[in-house]
Design a protein around this motif. Sequence first.
Motif, PDB file in Angstrom:
ATOM      1  N   GLU A  70      35.047  29.544  49.892  1.00 44.58           N
ATOM      2  CA  GLU A  70      35.800  29.037  48.742  1.00 44.58           C
ATOM      3  C   GLU A  70      36.894  30.027  48.350  1.00 44.58           C
ATOM      4  N   GLU A  72      40.944  30.013  46.554  1.00 47.95           N
ATOM      5  CA  GLU A  72      42.147  29.368  46.023  1.00 47.95           C
ATOM      6  C   GLU A  72      43.390  30.219  46.233  1.00 47.95           C
ATOM      7  N   VAL A 247      46.163  31.246  39.002  1.00 45.93           N
ATOM      8  CA  VAL A 247      45.524  29.926  39.094  1.00 45.93           C
ATOM      9  C   VAL A 247      44.883  29.538  37.765  1.00 45.93           C
TER      10      VAL A 247
END
Length: 248
Positions: A70, A72, A247
């Motif tokens: 995972e 981003e 983010v």
Amino acid sequence: MQRKRGRRVLKWVLWSLAIVLVLGVGGIVAWSQIGVMPAEPGPLAGVRENAAITVEDAEQGIVLAPADGESELGLVFIPGAKVDPWAYAAILQGLAEDGVTVVITRPWLNLAFFDPRGLDSFTSAAPGVDVWSVGGHSLGGVRACQLAADADALVLFGSYCATDLSASELPVLSLAGSDDGLSTREKIDAARDQLPADAEMVEIEGASHASFGDYGAQAGDGTPTISMDDMHAEVTERAGAFLGELVR
């Protein structure tokens, strides 16, 4: 007779120029391979044993990623001149543990200025990541500034820009060392006007130029007073918080 003599002179000149060119190129290549500072084995072994991340020796570079997949955020990181790229794996592994995919490039001839590749040559290592920062140490940071127009943020380790980014809205984090004998406080201050006004300027107490990697002492550098573990933790905290804002 005069014409033949002229042709001989021209031929001699052309051969001489060719020899000088070959010797010059050969000299640069040889110089770039001599004295490359290797990664220290201890810190690197710790990276390879870190179960929280994956380490891939990919075509694009050395890829550190969170083990759960995972991620981003991405960071393309450019090494300093004649420093083994693996020497930055230990100081950047904390970012991978926190979810950042890190691609450490392998500059051509071990010098970032000889590497003409664009940012997408490295971000292709993790096509699932959409938000990419670019960063680098020393000369690698100078090169990162040149690629920053294609990135979402810029991170400098003991470095400064020779590219004018002052009018951009690019988020910038500059990490410097109080005992850096190469990218000194004076040099960083002199190039401060190349960065946006809101660039985050951080000086890490006790850090030298070589504190931003794990490759041993470097000629002309200061003497660090910060431990390797504390330096790694400081960089992870500072850079991680900065990248995380991208983010949010």
